[in-house]
Motif scaffolding. Structure first.
Motif, PDB file in Angstrom:
ATOM      1  N   PRO A  31      54.312  17.434   3.365  1.00  0.00           N
ATOM      2  CA  PRO A  31      53.052  16.697   3.440  1.00  0.00           C
ATOM      3  C   PRO A  31      51.931  17.422   2.672  1.00  0.00           C
ATOM      4  O   PRO A  31      51.685  18.607   2.909  1.00  0.00           O
ATOM      5  N   PRO A  32      51.259  16.749   1.760  1.00  0.00           N
ATOM      6  CA  PRO A  32      50.243  17.410   0.929  1.00  0.00           C
ATOM      7  C   PRO A  32      49.072  17.990   1.724  1.00  0.00           C
ATOM      8  O   PRO A  32      48.506  19.007   1.331  1.00  0.00           O
ATOM      9  N   GLN A  33      48.720  17.387   2.850  1.00  0.00           N
ATOM     10  CA  GLN A  33      47.585  17.874   3.634  1.00  0.00           C
ATOM     11  C   GLN A  33      47.870  19.228   4.278  1.00  0.00           C
ATOM     12  O   GLN A  33      46.957  19.940   4.656  1.00  0.00           O
ATOM     13  N   GLN A  34      49.131  19.569   4.434  1.00  0.00           N
ATOM     14  CA  GLN A  34      49.514  20.792   5.133  1.00  0.00           C
ATOM     15  C   GLN A  34      50.255  21.775   4.234  1.00  0.00           C
ATOM     16  O   GLN A  34      50.816  22.741   4.722  1.00  0.00           O
ATOM     17  N   THR A  35      50.251  21.544   2.944  1.00  0.00           N
ATOM     18  CA  THR A  35      51.069  22.344   2.046  1.00  0.00           C
ATOM     19  C   THR A  35      50.238  22.981   0.938  1.00  0.00           C
ATOM     20  O   THR A  35      49.425  22.312   0.311  1.00  0.00           O
ATOM     21  N   VAL A  36      50.476  24.256   0.737  1.00  0.00           N
ATOM     22  CA  VAL A  36      49.939  24.968  -0.420  1.00  0.00           C
ATOM     23  C   VAL A  36      51.145  25.507  -1.175  1.00  0.00           C
ATOM     24  O   VAL A  36      51.929  26.284  -0.634  1.00  0.00           O
ATOM     25  N   ALA A  37      51.317  25.070  -2.402  1.00  0.00           N
ATOM     26  CA  ALA A  37      52.419  25.560  -3.226  1.00  0.00           C
ATOM     27  C   ALA A  37      52.001  26.896  -3.830  1.00  0.00           C
ATOM     28  O   ALA A  37      50.987  26.985  -4.506  1.00  0.00           O
ATOM     29  N   GLU A  38      52.782  27.921  -3.552  1.00  0.00           N
ATOM     30  CA  GLU A  38      52.467  29.265  -4.033  1.00  0.00           C
ATOM     31  C   GLU A  38      53.305  29.558  -5.261  1.00  0.00           C
ATOM     32  O   GLU A  38      54.530  29.521  -5.216  1.00  0.00           O
ATOM     33  N   ILE A  39      52.629  29.872  -6.345  1.00  0.00           N
ATOM     34  CA  ILE A  39      53.301  30.153  -7.602  1.00  0.00           C
ATOM     35  C   ILE A  39      53.392  31.672  -7.736  1.00  0.00           C
ATOM     36  O   ILE A  39      52.365  32.358  -7.755  1.00  0.00           O
ATOM     37  N   LEU A  40      54.603  32.168  -7.800  1.00  0.00           N
ATOM     38  CA  LEU A  40      54.829  33.610  -7.824  1.00  0.00           C
ATOM     39  C   LEU A  40      54.448  34.204  -9.174  1.00  0.00           C
ATOM     40  O   LEU A  40      54.449  33.514 -10.196  1.00  0.00           O
ATOM     41  N   GLU A  41      54.178  35.493  -9.148  1.00  0.00           N
ATOM     42  CA  GLU A  41      53.703  36.193 -10.339  1.00  0.00           C
ATOM     43  C   GLU A  41      54.737  36.287 -11.453  1.00  0.00           C
ATOM     44  O   GLU A  41      54.385  36.450 -12.612  1.00  0.00           O
ATOM     45  N   ASN A  42      56.003  36.128 -11.141  1.00  0.00           N
ATOM     46  CA  ASN A  42      57.038  36.249 -12.167  1.00  0.00           C
ATOM     47  C   ASN A  42      57.378  34.907 -12.828  1.00  0.00           C
ATOM     48  O   ASN A  42      58.297  34.832 -13.620  1.00  0.00           O
ATOM     49  N   VAL A  43      56.639  33.864 -12.498  1.00  0.00           N
ATOM     50  CA  VAL A  43      56.880  32.545 -13.075  1.00  0.00           C
ATOM     51  C   VAL A  43      56.019  32.404 -14.329  1.00  0.00           C
ATOM     52  O   VAL A  43      54.812  32.622 -14.294  1.00  0.00           O
ATOM     53  N   GLY A  44      56.655  32.070 -15.420  1.00  0.00           N
ATOM     54  CA  GLY A  44      55.922  31.878 -16.673  1.00  0.00           C
ATOM     55  C   GLY A  44      55.164  30.563 -16.668  1.00  0.00           C
ATOM     56  O   GLY A  44      55.658  29.548 -16.193  1.00  0.00           O
ATOM     57  N   ALA A  45      53.966  30.591 -17.200  1.00  0.00           N
ATOM     58  CA  ALA A  45      53.112  29.391 -17.211  1.00  0.00           C
ATOM     59  C   ALA A  45      53.375  28.585 -18.482  1.00  0.00           C
ATOM     60  O   ALA A  45      52.527  28.479 -19.358  1.00  0.00           O
ATOM     61  N   ASP A  46      54.569  27.981 -18.576  1.00  0.00           N
ATOM     62  CA  ASP A  46      54.856  27.150 -19.738  1.00  0.00           C
ATOM     63  C   ASP A  46      54.379  25.721 -19.486  1.00  0.00           C
ATOM     64  O   ASP A  46      53.889  25.387 -18.412  1.00  0.00           O
ATOM     65  N   GLU A  47      54.496  24.889 -20.471  1.00  0.00           N
ATOM     66  CA  GLU A  47      53.971  23.517 -20.391  1.00  0.00           C
ATOM     67  C   GLU A  47      54.648  22.700 -19.293  1.00  0.00           C
ATOM     68  O   GLU A  47      53.997  21.909 -18.623  1.00  0.00           O
ATOM     69  N   ASP A  48      55.956  22.893 -19.066  1.00  0.00           N
ATOM     70  CA  ASP A  48      56.658  22.170 -18.003  1.00  0.00           C
ATOM     71  C   ASP A  48      56.087  22.517 -16.633  1.00  0.00           C
ATOM     72  O   ASP A  48      55.861  21.639 -15.797  1.00  0.00           O
ATOM     73  N   LEU A  49      55.843  23.807 -16.399  1.00  0.00           N
ATOM     74  CA  LEU A  49      55.273  24.228 -15.128  1.00  0.00           C
ATOM     75  C   LEU A  49      53.851  23.687 -14.958  1.00  0.00           C
ATOM     76  O   LEU A  49      53.490  23.198 -13.890  1.00  0.00           O
ATOM     77  N   LEU A  50      53.067  23.755 -16.006  1.00  0.00           N
ATOM     78  CA  LEU A  50      51.695  23.238 -15.937  1.00  0.00           C
ATOM     79  C   LEU A  50      51.693  21.747 -15.619  1.00  0.00           C
ATOM     80  O   LEU A  50      50.906  21.281 -14.794  1.00  0.00           O
ATOM     81  N   ASP A  51      52.579  20.986 -16.250  1.00  0.00           N
ATOM     82  CA  ASP A  51      52.674  19.546 -15.974  1.00  0.00           C
ATOM     83  C   ASP A  51      53.071  19.297 -14.519  1.00  0.00           C
ATOM     84  O   ASP A  51      52.511  18.413 -13.861  1.00  0.00           O
ATOM     85  N   ALA A  52      54.045  20.064 -14.007  1.00  0.00           N
ATOM     86  CA  ALA A  52      54.481  19.904 -12.617  1.00  0.00           C
ATOM     87  C   ALA A  52      53.338  20.233 -11.659  1.00  0.00           C
ATOM     88  O   ALA A  52      53.134  19.528 -10.657  1.00  0.00           O
ATOM     89  N   CYS A  53      52.587  21.272 -11.952  1.00  0.00           N
ATOM     90  CA  CYS A  53      51.457  21.658 -11.093  1.00  0.00           C
ATOM     91  C   CYS A  53      50.348  20.601 -11.131  1.00  0.00           C
ATOM     92  O   CYS A  53      49.770  20.268 -10.093  1.00  0.00           O
TER      93      CYS A  53
END
Length: 134
Positions: A11-33
């Motif tokens: 549920p979006p109201q109760q969820t914070v997606a945590e992006i770990l430091e070892n994840v590269g910020a490529d275009e696919d990840l940015l689009d998903a976020c």
């Protein structure tokens, strides 16, 4: 989970997606976020120590978690100066009164760490499944 879209089962109201430091910020990840943000989810960048690695994500993040054990005072101040008012700042691994005061004085809004509570062992008694009655 972000790229596969499975994070959206929560549920979006109760969820914070945590992006770990070892994840590269490529275009696919940015689009998903961006897609998650568009559906009302909040995003946190974990263990923020090297801003260059996740600079693109800071513009869409809600929370920036700064590790007070892995960063210098100068880095903590820099993060507060650069991102205060843009994202909510969270000081993590705060273990002393001094670290808590510094984080608070720098404008950090949220705090995590052993300074607030240490984990405690608890003992429980196992109940065999055969003892349950319906």
């Amino acid at each position: 989970m972000l790229l596969e879209g499975t994070a959206s089962i929560l549920p979006p109201q109760q969820t914070v997606a945590e992006i770990l430091e070892n994840v590269g910020a490529d275009e696919d990840l940015l689009d998903a976020c961006r897609a998650l943000r568009g559906r009302g989810y909040r995003l946190a960048l974990d263990d923020f120590t090297v801003p260059e690695k996740v600079e693109a994500l800071t513009s869409i993040a809600d929370f920036l978690k700064v590790d007070f054990r892995a960063t210098s005072v100068a880095q903590q101040m820099d993060a507060a100066t650069r991102f205060k008012g843009k994202v909510q700042l969270l000081a993590e691994k705060v273990e002393t009164q001094e670290e808590f005061r510094r984080a608070r004085d720098l404008g950090y809004e949220y705090f995590q760490g052993f300074f607030f509570a240490r984990p405690a062992m608890s003992s429980t008694r196992q109940i065999p499944g055969s003892s349950f009655s319906f």
